[in-house]
Write an enzyme that holds these catalytic residues in place. Sequence first.
Site, mmCIF file in Angstrom:
data_model
loop_
_atom_site.group_PDB
_atom_site.id
_atom_site.type_symbol
_atom_site.label_atom_id
_atom_site.label_comp_id
_atom_site.label_asym_id
_atom_site.label_seq_id
_atom_site.Cartn_x
_atom_site.Cartn_y
_atom_site.Cartn_z
ATOM 1 N N TYR A 139 9.470 -1.176 -1.312
ATOM 2 C CA TYR A 139 9.635 -1.600 0.076
ATOM 3 C C TYR A 139 8.554 -0.944 0.934
ATOM 4 O O TYR A 139 8.825 -0.264 1.911
ATOM 5 C CB TYR A 139 11.028 -1.222 0.558
ATOM 6 C CG TYR A 139 11.473 -1.876 1.859
ATOM 7 C CD1 TYR A 139 10.966 -3.100 2.287
ATOM 8 C CD2 TYR A 139 12.440 -1.261 2.646
ATOM 9 C CE1 TYR A 139 11.390 -3.683 3.462
ATOM 10 C CE2 TYR A 139 12.884 -1.842 3.826
ATOM 11 C CZ TYR A 139 12.350 -3.043 4.231
ATOM 12 O OH TYR A 139 12.776 -3.625 5.414
ATOM 13 N N SER A 140 7.306 -1.170 0.516
ATOM 14 C CA SER A 140 6.144 -0.655 1.234
ATOM 15 C C SER A 140 4.965 -1.547 0.872
ATOM 16 O O SER A 140 5.069 -2.410 -0.006
ATOM 17 C CB SER A 140 5.865 0.810 0.865
ATOM 18 O OG SER A 140 5.710 0.960 -0.537
ATOM 19 N N ASP A 175 9.286 12.979 -5.012
ATOM 20 C CA ASP A 175 9.110 11.778 -4.196
ATOM 21 C C ASP A 175 10.053 11.871 -2.996
ATOM 22 O O ASP A 175 11.270 11.754 -3.135
ATOM 23 C CB ASP A 175 9.410 10.528 -5.021
ATOM 24 C CG ASP A 175 9.094 9.235 -4.280
ATOM 25 O OD1 ASP A 175 8.797 9.299 -3.071
ATOM 26 O OD2 ASP A 175 9.148 8.162 -4.912
ATOM 27 N N ILE A 176 9.483 12.096 -1.821
ATOM 28 C CA ILE A 176 10.259 12.227 -0.589
ATOM 29 C C ILE A 176 10.427 10.851 0.042
ATOM 30 O O ILE A 176 9.457 10.229 0.456
ATOM 31 C CB ILE A 176 9.562 13.195 0.393
ATOM 32 C CG1 ILE A 176 9.481 14.593 -0.212
ATOM 33 C CG2 ILE A 176 10.292 13.223 1.729
ATOM 34 C CD1 ILE A 176 8.688 15.566 0.616
ATOM 35 N N GLY A 177 11.684 10.406 0.101
ATOM 36 C CA GLY A 177 11.945 9.037 0.537
ATOM 37 C C GLY A 177 11.707 8.085 -0.607
ATOM 38 O O GLY A 177 10.926 7.139 -0.498
ATOM 39 N N THR A 199 16.478 10.759 -1.008
ATOM 40 C CA THR A 199 16.675 9.688 -0.032
ATOM 41 C C THR A 199 17.937 9.989 0.752
ATOM 42 O O THR A 199 18.812 10.740 0.281
ATOM 43 C CB THR A 199 16.800 8.312 -0.725
ATOM 44 O OG1 THR A 199 17.076 7.310 0.265
ATOM 45 C CG2 THR A 199 17.918 8.300 -1.749
ATOM 46 N N GLU A 203 23.069 3.669 -0.766
ATOM 47 C CA GLU A 203 22.807 2.466 -1.557
ATOM 48 C C GLU A 203 21.550 2.637 -2.402
ATOM 49 O O GLU A 203 21.513 2.257 -3.581
ATOM 50 C CB GLU A 203 22.662 1.255 -0.629
ATOM 51 C CG GLU A 203 23.945 0.823 0.042
ATOM 52 C CD GLU A 203 24.918 0.190 -0.921
ATOM 53 O OE1 GLU A 203 24.478 -0.575 -1.794
ATOM 54 O OE2 GLU A 203 26.131 0.462 -0.816
ATOM 55 N N CYS A 356 5.909 -8.043 12.374
ATOM 56 C CA CYS A 356 5.145 -6.982 11.721
ATOM 57 C C CYS A 356 3.912 -7.543 11.021
ATOM 58 O O CYS A 356 2.829 -6.938 11.064
ATOM 59 C CB CYS A 356 6.023 -6.227 10.731
ATOM 60 S SG CYS A 356 7.317 -5.230 11.505
#
Length: 386
Positions: A139-140, A175-177, A199, A203, A356
């Site tokens: 999701y990036s 991995d942050i996030g 995270t 979910e 966006c």
Amino acid sequence: MSGLQSQPLDAHQQTRGLPARVQQMLANADIRINGSRPWDMQIHHPRTLSRIALQRSLGLGESYMDGWWDCKALDQFFYRLLRHGGDSVSQARWQVVLQWLGQAIFNRQSLSRATKVAEQHYDLDNHLFETMLDSSMSYSCGYWRNADTLEQAQYNKLDLICRKLQLEPGMTLLDIGCGWGGLLHHASQHYGIRGVGVTLSEEQASLARQRCRDLPVDIELQDYRKVQGTFDRVVSVGMFEHVGRKNYATFMKHNARLLKRGGLMLLHTIGNNFNSHRHDPWIDKYIFPNGELPSIRQISRAAEPWFVPEDVHNFGPDYATTLRAWDDNFCRHWPQLQERYDQRFYRMWRYYLNCCAGAFQARDIQLWQWVFSKPGEQRQRYTAAR
């Protein structure tokens, strides 16, 4: 829908009484009311333009959600607006002042507030994101160099990050996030690392654990400020936008403590072209509450005491392509989703993806990957992968 008219209104009727600045903005952007081109506005409600004039960005977004107007090519509508100064009237001056005061007084991304975006956005429904994203659940922004599909673009992005971090078998990666665990899955499977992901989304954590259950990867439901230990590599992809200016220095300082000597940190973030205390009211209310886009100066100042920047890579236009691919997937799978979500959500989500996409196409916002090392280390010349 109550109050809607079946036939488009006369353009003169719609523009009568519209503040001259907004009227000029639309003309400068070559957007016609009830025109025939894909980016023209099709007006259905007689108060649409006055609502936009009074409520600016919030009125524009909410009136679209309510079905007051339509546009075949929303991304091109926003591209034209932003290319011709549409952001200058997105907020009234009093709104800008209130935002400045709020950010000066409050930490909008404090520990107690940090979970709001996870609860409102990332915890929506894993099925929604599974239908919209690629198989890695990235999701990036994808990396579209030598890619024709979303799947390939996201694979390229994940591998680009691993190569920039110079991962080797046996290394530890934080991995942050971490989202749904796509990067850790890729890095463990293809580069032999042992990983930890954090995270704030229940979910995300649940699905990430399932996806990485056969790999040496641990997923924690935890704020980045609570992480302990040391790691060979640290990465953060698409999370820094939720950190906030009051916490930039804390983020960098804490990550410097977590990173072993000789290590590398990669920061992948959307960025603003300039320092600003403004945030879009519609995005803040409906999509990413308490979000804030950093400028290149804010990132460098926060990192300065703790890190040496080895590389900065901008591929912002790739995000417009990524968002359009997500929008295509969302529309194609809407028949499966409409049992869970109503028409207003459908319009909200499409508005989000397309506004966006238009902003990235207009180069109003950017996508950066930074690579940092720790100062004072004897390191061979760093060569970034591309």
